[in-house]
Design a protein around this motif. Sequence first.
Motif, PDB file in Angstrom:
ATOM      1  N   TRP B  15      33.357  54.924  36.959  1.00 42.19           N
ATOM      2  CA  TRP B  15      34.180  54.037  37.469  1.00 42.19           C
ATOM      3  C   TRP B  15      35.573  54.822  37.749  1.00 42.19           C
ATOM      4  N   HIS B  16      36.587  54.335  38.486  1.00 43.36           N
ATOM      5  CA  HIS B  16      37.773  54.853  38.366  1.00 43.36           C
ATOM      6  C   HIS B  16      38.691  54.983  37.351  1.00 43.36           C
ATOM      7  N   TYR B  20      44.651  55.083  37.201  1.00 39.24           N
ATOM      8  CA  TYR B  20      45.441  54.050  36.434  1.00 39.24           C
ATOM      9  C   TYR B  20      46.489  54.567  35.517  1.00 39.24           C
ATOM     10  N   LYS B  97      42.901  46.701  32.886  1.00 37.74           N
ATOM     11  CA  LYS B  97      42.694  47.159  34.178  1.00 37.74           C
ATOM     12  C   LYS B  97      41.317  46.611  34.822  1.00 37.74           C
ATOM     13  N   PRO B  98      41.088  46.091  36.139  1.00 32.82           N
ATOM     14  CA  PRO B  98      39.709  45.939  36.362  1.00 32.82           C
ATOM     15  C   PRO B  98      38.982  47.127  36.426  1.00 32.82           C
ATOM     16  N   GLU B 100      36.650  49.455  38.618  1.00 30.41           N
ATOM     17  CA  GLU B 100      35.686  49.589  39.901  1.00 30.41           C
ATOM     18  C   GLU B 100      34.847  50.778  39.972  1.00 30.41           C
ATOM     19  N   LEU B 101      33.802  50.229  40.011  1.00 26.29           N
ATOM     20  CA  LEU B 101      32.500  51.427  40.164  1.00 26.29           C
ATOM     21  C   LEU B 101      32.844  52.325  41.155  1.00 26.29           C
ATOM     22  N   LYS B 132      34.692  47.907  29.014  1.00 24.71           N
ATOM     23  CA  LYS B 132      34.351  48.549  30.427  1.00 24.71           C
ATOM     24  C   LYS B 132      33.094  48.565  31.044  1.00 24.71           C
ATOM     25  N   SER B 136      31.712  46.390  33.968  1.00 19.73           N
ATOM     26  CA  SER B 136      31.401  46.942  35.151  1.00 19.73           C
ATOM     27  C   SER B 136      30.362  46.384  35.729  1.00 19.73           C
TER      28      SER B 136
END
Lengths: 227, 227
Positions: B15-16, B20, B97-98, B100-101, B132, B136
């Motif tokens: 994931w990102h 961030y 933070k969300p 994001e894959l 996370k 995810s």
Amino acid sequence: MTKKIIAFDADDTLWHNEPYFDEAQERFCELFQNYASKQEILQLILTHQVKNLPLYGFGIKAFTLSMIDSALELTNEKISGDGIQKIIDIGRDLLQKPVELLPNVEEVLEKLKGKYKLVVATKGDLKDQHRKLHDSGIGPYFHHIEVMSDKKDIDYQKMLQRLEINPADFTMIGNSLKSDVLPVLNIGGHGIHIPYHTTWEYEKIDFEITHENFKALENINQVVDLF
Amino acid sequence: MTKKIIAFDADDTLWHNEPYFDEAQERFCELFQNYASKQEILQLILTHQVKNLPLYGFGIKAFTLSMIDSALELTNEKISGDGIQKIIDIGRDLLQKPVELLPNVEEVLEKLKGKYKLVVATKGDLKDQHRKLHDSGIGPYFHHIEVMSDKKDIDYQKMLQRLEINPADFTMIGNSLKSDVLPVLNIGGHGIHIPYHTTWEYEKIDFEITHENFKALENINQVVDLF
């Protein structure tokens, strides 16, 4: 087949810990003694610690950040940079405390080694707990250390899945009924309580445990008689 | 016999993450733009992060404390409580933070699952990385997550001992040549590099790797062809 596993909590089970936190909190209370009573300050730190748990988890870095939150609240955000530095120093000092084994720990490990897979299962800062196990000199007795983000039923369940062991073959030994014993009994494991002379407020419970898989000991020496 | 293990780094592999941190550092630089240039501030944060690694380890709480150290230095300890609060908020935002894959991650895991024991092996905050992985949605593909206090040879050696697997049966996949590939090759394992578009300064190396156990891919899709 995996050997039966005996897991030991670390802080206040294998080595002294809570007195260091008490001392750190004393230092914090002295810094802010003009703002509130010691009792009020201790309560404030605990409030911030518990509030921060979902984001920060356990350990000294989380404790440091909770002290900073407490200081900001106590001073109505009027704290000086120097005050912040002093708080950070309290945290850094905690991260460098010597590791003092509790009495008889090494003798007990010596007697159990080879017969069981011995594991350390602890909360706290990842880096710090690895450091303490290394500095303690008892690292070689253990197969490995599990630093857990929490010690609830689900955390133990995940750990046992990871270790590929049945709960019935797992025993947890520690000084916290709330974190080391109750959740392990809940998922079908065995729990052994060895009290430490002081307990963090957060870890206290106000009821008695009676359970066929539960043993209350007075000191770690007695562990040997159970295995 | 233990199945062969494929371990995936998490941040910027599954994931990102780095964007961030870049955004967080931008916010910090803006707060202190009257004290130094952006480049000077970024360098100062990095200096404090590296200096703090032995005590704090990796992760967002360590990053937050390093931002505070940087602010104390930049302002010559004249920072206001409000400024400290803003830094803490930057850290808290990072922890929320969300997730994001990255593209194709789930498809690749779907193809590998069942054939190998899949593990996440990551540095960072214990609690945060568990959060996370949970958020995810790809948690169920993995046997478990290993949050490592560092990713040096010795850390991988300890992990393989814990997992009771030979290095030859272990493959690590990640975006950092320094942390995900080199140490794994050093201990006899296999390393696969999948670059991410941006790399933390600390993770950069300035030489090429050629090794029979090393594969450099362009994207995660190509992993499937190797197994």
